[in-house]
Structure formats: structure tokens, C-alpha cells
Design a protein around this motif. Structure first.
Motif, PDB file in Angstrom:
ATOM      1  N   GLU A 140     112.935 -28.797  65.238  1.00 54.21           N
ATOM      2  CA  GLU A 140     113.149 -27.497  65.878  1.00 54.21           C
ATOM      3  C   GLU A 140     114.197 -26.701  65.082  1.00 54.21           C
ATOM      4  N   GLN A 186      99.064 -30.499  68.386  1.00 51.20           N
ATOM      5  CA  GLN A 186      98.864 -29.043  68.283  1.00 51.20           C
ATOM      6  C   GLN A 186      99.818 -28.301  69.218  1.00 51.20           C
ATOM      7  N   GLU A 187     100.201 -28.990  70.313  1.00 51.03           N
ATOM      8  CA  GLU A 187     101.149 -28.391  71.261  1.00 51.03           C
ATOM      9  C   GLU A 187     102.468 -28.069  70.547  1.00 51.03           C
ATOM     10  N   ARG A 214     101.972 -25.168  68.163  1.00 55.51           N
ATOM     11  CA  ARG A 214     101.992 -23.900  68.929  1.00 55.51           C
ATOM     12  C   ARG A 214     103.426 -23.522  69.279  1.00 55.51           C
ATOM     13  N   THR A 215     104.219 -24.526  69.640  1.00 59.42           N
ATOM     14  CA  THR A 215     105.620 -24.238  69.962  1.00 59.42           C
ATOM     15  C   THR A 215     106.309 -23.633  68.740  1.00 59.42           C
ATOM     16  N   ALA A 229     105.284 -20.203  68.422  1.00 58.96           N
ATOM     17  CA  ALA A 229     105.924 -19.359  69.442  1.00 58.96           C
ATOM     18  C   ALA A 229     107.372 -19.066  69.056  1.00 58.96           C
ATOM     19  N   ALA A 261     111.570 -19.910  72.903  1.00 53.34           N
ATOM     20  CA  ALA A 261     110.488 -18.957  72.622  1.00 53.34           C
ATOM     21  C   ALA A 261     110.449 -17.897  73.712  1.00 53.34           C
ATOM     22  N   ILE A 300     105.241 -16.432  72.890  1.00 53.17           N
ATOM     23  CA  ILE A 300     104.380 -17.539  73.333  1.00 53.17           C
ATOM     24  C   ILE A 300     102.931 -17.050  73.388  1.00 53.17           C
ATOM     25  N   MET A 301     102.759 -15.830  73.916  1.00 52.48           N
ATOM     26  CA  MET A 301     101.405 -15.297  74.034  1.00 52.48           C
ATOM     27  C   MET A 301     100.818 -14.953  72.660  1.00 52.48           C
ATOM     28  N   LYS A 342      99.358 -17.962  70.678  1.00 48.78           N
ATOM     29  CA  LYS A 342      98.015 -18.385  71.079  1.00 48.78           C
ATOM     30  C   LYS A 342      96.967 -17.856  70.104  1.00 48.78           C
ATOM     31  N   ASP A 396      98.919 -25.295  77.091  1.00 50.13           N
ATOM     32  CA  ASP A 396     100.071 -25.333  76.178  1.00 50.13           C
ATOM     33  C   ASP A 396     100.999 -24.155  76.427  1.00 50.13           C
ATOM     34  N   MET A 429     104.930 -24.120  77.552  1.00 49.45           N
ATOM     35  CA  MET A 429     105.973 -23.429  76.778  1.00 49.45           C
ATOM     36  C   MET A 429     106.735 -22.433  77.646  1.00 49.45           C
ATOM     37  N   THR A 488     110.675 -22.579  78.233  1.00 53.90           N
ATOM     38  CA  THR A 488     111.575 -21.459  77.944  1.00 53.90           C
ATOM     39  C   THR A 488     112.429 -21.130  79.166  1.00 53.90           C
TER      40      THR A 488
END
Lengths: 250, 390
Positions: free
Chosen positions: A40, A69-70, A73-74, A77, A186, A191-192, A195, B7, B11, B15
Motif C-alpha cells: 500500500e 483482483q480485489e 482494484r484497491t 482506487a 480511496a 473507487i467508482m 471499476k 469489490d 472498498m 474507506t
């Protein structure tokens, strides 16, 4: 400048892990997973380089099952531009991960690769160094400061007894220590956005790497329970015990 | 039926939790002692885009639904805020945000929504009156036609965070109750400035939720401009229901988080504390079972609230679910904070253990924003088909 960041899916640092009853491994059943804290920090550093106008693209890469993949994605984000998953169900050890990352490095040709110095599950502290050797790139490990200066990167390293600053020719590898930065969380709009970011999936074969294990895990056991302490009557007795029993002062 | 979070949901929850954790329990203890609006955490919540979760994208929101809102509130509450966290989301994203985005004029949307989402503006809602609480339709505040606008007179009570708001959503009669055939007729919504001639407000001293003031508000010939009407003149009641019902989902989420937090604090204490010999008090079933019981109830309330939120987001009826979830959540959060304090004994009574704040705050929600008794009435009449008693 293109920056590649490696992220690993590990047990969340808040979880108190248990060994499986048969001692074969850590019990990961129903356990909360998260991005490795050092990874991170690596993502944060890469994103800061991008925000500072030094990096042009940040790519997050992870090796593992689909579930990782999670964590990609983080990373996206948090600000990585796109992601790469090298999909394998095998329990991968540092050398295999380093070989797979070498494959990604060959494909993407990043100027800088940032990795966590170690992951909090295996605590191996090997992948970054192995990648450096395989890719024939300079390495600055345990970084507490990273400054890109033209075609060089100056890495301040936390070594025993102080700090050491090394100047590396790019392309180079940096592994992060805890004090490099404080990662952000994030934001919802990011976050959106994550995606919709591109996430490519490669197999080890796509990268020309054969996943073979060289290590066998013999046994996993919890640390010994702490023994109860003793009460001392006064400072003199304490000093006596520290000198003669614990032998930590002379 | 799929109980998996996506996911993105994970998240979002992460957050919210991390943000709350970065402020921590001490922050709330200090704000509570100072009776100070928690503006630092609210600004951080806005900066992270969480206040605009369910508001339109074109004004800076994320266009998500009440389900995501519930996730956010729950995690902010569980990481330190406690049940009062739900109220922060009521006053701005719901009272201001939902009302304006659904029924406001384009000018209102352009002017207010970006400011609500960024944290630049706070809103409050003036509905309750001393003789009109559960019986909302009995409100007497009256906005009389005054040229092209209105002149408002009346008084309100238990209005949250008036002192920290710039705008107030006022619900007033525009037709007298004895002049209408249906009591739901003749109510209107207005969005006015808090700082306006003829509007005065005073704080009420109270047990808990002390970071948000509760106030009495007096209107003496307060002028309302024509462009301050929200929604349909005289037809405000039906439109107001969307605001009030979503408020319930947010309240429940705050309570679920508070229960979770109180239990976590109790467990941490009980597993460390040794009284007789070397056995931690957490090993005693007398302490375990009540905590286990409330944990089970909190989990049920959480699920029911998710269901209510998901149905709202899908445009389906959700009042029965939202009411049931709120009933159980308020009781369980009350019990969780109570048992948490009991587990800690004297330490639970000290502010440094934080549970006394959670206990004081959670008590409010047994009767607000809707009382247990009114929810039971609703369930008996609407869900069970029994006669109405009042």
C-alpha cells in the motif's frame, strides 16, 4: 516515466491468525484479506510521483488467484492507472513471483518498479531483491525517501544505526519501508472510477514462466505462550536479575 | 439471493472505516465534551466523497443508492462515531440532499447540491412542533401568502444542528388544518436561510448526541421568497415521506455501527480484565451471553436494513423492512451499550472508556426519529392488518 507497483493479497493486519489443526498452514478460512501494508505504501509512493508530474503512468500488478483482483482494484482506487493480474492458483514463493514480475517488466518496460520490502504473511523480504537480480536492475531497498532526479533515483534507506542514501541509475527497483509515506484511503469517486480501469489477466505461460515450487513448507505452529513474569521487591533486585539472570546489562 | 459485497462495496466500507479510525474515539470524546459540531470529520467525509454517495453525479455525487449510504454510515459509526453519525448523514445528504435532488428547482440543485457534497454548506430540517411529533400532520406553523411569497409564523422544537446550518428545510401549513378535507393536504416545504429576520433559535440542554445541538426555533413574520418553495405547493406531505423514510435507513445504519463498536469495546475489556485469579471476566457466561445476544440482534438488524435499502434502491416498497430494522437496531444498540458499560463496571462509567457516550447517544433512537411504539403500531396495522388504536 512508467512506474510498476507490485501488490499482494494478504491476511488483514488486524486479524489474529491461527495455525490449522494439522499444522500444515495458516488457517485462511473466513479471514479478512487486504492489500499488504508495505505494498500500500508502494502504491502511495507511485501515485505521489504521478501527482508530482514525475510519473506518467502507474501500473499495479499482482500474482495470485482471481481473488487478488480485489487488491488490484484497491490499488487502482488509490490512483494506479491500470492493473495486471498474473493468474495462478499455485502457492507462489518469492523466486517464482520475481520471475513472473520479470516477465511483466519485460512486457511493460517500466523505469521504476516499487514493491513492499516484504509481505506481512510470509515475511520473506526477497522478491524485490530477486527481481533486481533477474532483471539486472539497480535496487534501493527499505526506502524511507525516494527522489527521482533526471535519469537517476536517490533512495534513502533505513539501515541499522542510521540512514544511507544511494543513487541508482534508472530503470531501478525500490522496496518500501514503513516510514516512506502514510497511504491515503480511496475516495468514493476514485473507487467508482477504478471499476472502469483496464485490468489485464496473464497466465504464467503468457510470460514464458513455468511455476515450479522449490520450497516445501514443513510445519506451521503458533509462537510459544508467554510465561508469567515475576515481581521484584526493589530496584536492586531488578538490577541484579538484569545483570545475572537475563544478562542484558553488565 | 446474493449476500456477497462487490469489490467496490468492500472498498467503500474500508474507506469509511479507515476514515473514522483516523479520527478515533478520543476525537468524539472531545467534541462531545465541548458540545461542538464535528466539523473536522464531516469535512474529511465530504473530501472522501462519502457525503455525496447517493446524490447525482452531475453535482459531484456518485449516484449510488441507500445501500451504499448504509454501508458508509455503519462503518463510520463502528469506527468511532457511534449512533450520532447517522444524524450527520440525515441533516446534510438526506434533509438537504435527497429533498433538493428529488424536488428542488434546477436553480436550487445547481446552487446547493455541490456545496452540500463538498461540505461547504450544512442544512437542517424544521418539522417537529411541541404539539406535533408523531402526529406530524398537526403542525401549526403557517406560511400565509404575502404578495408573490409567504410570511411564516410559528415555532418548532427538537430541530437538529440549526446553529451549524446555513439553510433550513421548513415544513409549514399553507392551508389551515380546519380548511382542508384531508389532513395531508395543505403542507408545503421551503428551503430558507437560517440567518433571516424574524427567525430565532435556542439550544436545549440534553443527555446525549451532544455534538449536534437540538434547538427550538421561532418564526415571527419570516419572509419566504417565491423561489424558496421546494416541490408542490400544498402537496408537500407526500414528497416529504421520501425524506423521512430514507432517514430511517441511515438511523438504523448508525445504530448497527454503534452496537458493533460497543460490543467490540466490551469484548476487548472483558478478555483482558482479571478479577478473581487468572480467569478473564470475559470467560463468565453471565457477561458473555448478553453480548452474544445483542451481537445476534445487531446482525439481524443489519441484514434487514440492507434489505430495506436494496428495495428502496430498486424502487420497491420498503417501509415495513425499514421500520422493523429500526425497531430492532435501536433496542439492540441500547442493549449493547448498556451491557458494554455493565461489563466494564466503573470504568464503563468513565468518559475515557467511551462507552458512556455511546450509551447516552443510543438512548435517543428508542423514540427518534420515530418511537418504538409508533413502529409497533405501524407493524400491527399495516403488516398484520389489525385495527388502528388511535
Amino acid at each position: 516515466m512508467k512506474v510498476l507497483v507490485a501488490v499482494k493479497r494478504v491476511v488483514d493486519y488486524n486479524v489474529k491468525v491461527r495455525a490449522k489443526a494439522d499444522g500444515s498452514d495458516v488457517d485462511l478460512n473466513n479471514v479478512k484479506m487486504a492489500i499488504n501494508p508495505f505494498c500500500e505504501i508502494a502504491v502511495e509512493e507511485a501515485v505521489r510521483l504521478k501527482e508530482a508530474g514525475v510519473a506518467t503512468e502507474v501500473i499495479a500488478v499482482s500474482v495470485g488467484e482471481k481473488s487478488c483482483q480485489e487488491q488490484i482494484r484497491t490499488a487502482m482506487a488509490l490512483g494506479a492507472d491500470r492493473g495486471i493480474q498474473v493468474e495462478t492458483d499455485a502457492g507462489v514463493e518469492p523466486l517464482v513471483v520475481a520471475k513472473l514480475l520479470k516477465g511483466v517488466v519485460d512486457k511493460e518496460q517500466p523505469q521504476l518498479v516499487i514493491l513492499g520490502k516484504q509481505s506481512i504473511d510470509g515475511d520473506n523480504n526477497q522478491t524485490g531483491q530477486m527481481l533486481g537480480a533477474l532483471a539486472n536492475m539497480a535496487q534501493g531497498t527499505f526506502a524511507s525517501e525516494v527522489v527521482v532526479d533526471g535519469d537517476k533515483v536517490n533512495v534513502t534507506r533505513e539501515v541499522d544505526g542510521g540512514l544511507q542514501t544511494v543513487s541508482l541509475n534508472l530503470p531501478a527497483i525500490v522496496t518500501t519501508d514503513l516510514r516512506l509515506n502514510e497511504p491515503r484511503y480511496a475516495s468514493l469517486p476514485n473507487i467508482m472510477k477504478a471499476k472502469k480501469k483496464q485490468l489485464d489477466v496473464y497466465s504464467p505461460a503468457d510470460l514464458g514462466v513455468e511455476v515450479t515450487s522449490h520450497l516445501t513448507q514443513v510445519k506451521v505452529e503458533p509462537p510459544a505462550e508467554r510465561k508469567a513474569g515475576v515481581k521484584v521487591a526493589d530496584v536492586d533486585e531488578l538490577i541484579d536479575k538484569l545483570k545475572n539472570e537475563a544478562k542484558v546489562i553488565s | 439471493m446474493d449476500f456477497q459485497l462487490s469489490d467496490e462495496h468492500k472498498m467503500i466500507a474500508e474507506t469509511a472505516y479507515k476514515l473514522g479510525e483516523s479520527f478515533g474515539l478520543e476525537y468524539w470524546r472531545e467534541m462531545d465534551a465541548k458540545k461542538s459540531f464535528p466539523k473536522e470529520i464531516w469535512q474529511a467525509i465530504c473530501d472522501a466523497g462519502l457525503s455525496g454517495a447517493a446524490l447525482p453525479e452531475e453535482y459531484g455525487g456518485s449516484d449510488l443508492g441507500m445501500f451504499e449510504m448504509a454501508l458508509i454510515v455503519e462503518n463510520l459509526s463502528a469506527s468511532g462515531g457511534g449512533s450520532t453519525l447517522g444524524q450527520l448523514f440525515m441533516i446534510n445528504p438526506i434533509f438537504g440532499g435527497v429533498t433538493i435532488s428529488k424536488f428542488g428547482t434546477d436553480a436550487m440543485k445547481r446552487d446547493m447540491l455541490p456545496k452540500l457534497i463538498s461540505g461547504e454548506m450544512n442544512t437542517c430540517m424544521a418539522l417537529t412542533e411541541s404539539n406535533a411529533g408523531s402526529n406530524t400532520l398537526e403542525i401549526r406553523s403557517f406560511a400565509a401568502q404575502d404578495g408573490d411569497g409567504w410570511l411564516l409564523n410559528g415555532e418548532k422544537i427538537w430541530i437538529t444542528a440549526v446553529s451549524d446550518a446555513q439553510k433550513m428545510l421548513v415544513i409549514a401549513r399553507t392551508k389551515k388544518i380546519d380548511e382542508v378535507t384531508r389532513r395531508t393536504d395543505g403542507l408545503s416545504m421551503f428551503m430558507i436561510d437560517v440567518d433571516r429576520k424574524g427567525l430565532t433559535h435556542h439550544s436545549i440542554d440534553k443527555l446525549g448526541t451532544r455534538t449536534l445541538s437540538s434547538e427550538t426555533v421561532f418564526f415571527e413574520d419570516v419572509r419566504i421568497e417565491p423561489d424558496e418553495l421546494v416541490g408542490t405547493l400544498h402537496g408537500g406531505w407526500k414528497e416529504l415521506l421520501d425524506t423521512l423514510n430514507t432517514e430511517r435507513i441511515v438511523t438504523t445504519a448508525g445504530l448497527v455501527g454503534a452496537g458493533q463498536l460497543a460490543i467490540r469495546l466490551a469484548v476487548a475489556y472483558a478478555n483482558e480484565r482479571e478479577v478473581f485469579g487468572k480467569t478473564p471476566i470475559g470467560a463468565y457466561q453471565g457477561l458473555q451471553f448478553p453480548l452474544a445476544q445483542t451481537h445476534a440482534e445487531i446482525e439481524c438488524a443489519r441484514l434487514m436494513n440492507y434489505k430495506a435499502a436494496a428495495q428502496f434502491d430498486a424502487g420497491q416498497p420498503y417501509s415495513s423492512e425499514a421500520n422493523a430494522a429500526k425497531l430492532i437496531a435501536a433496542q439492540a444498540a441500547s442493549m449493547a451499550t448498556e451491557r458494554s458499560m455493565q461489563t466494564m463496571g466503573g470504568m464503563g462509567y468513565a468518559t475515557e472508556s467511551h462507552v458512556e457516550r455511546l450509551w447516552r447517544d443510543a438512548r435517543l433512537f428508542r423514540f427518534a426519529p420515530v418511537s418504538e411504539e409508533m413502529i409497533l403500531n405501524f407493524i400491527a396495522v399495516h403488516d398484520l392488518g389489525m385495527p388502528r388504536s388511535y
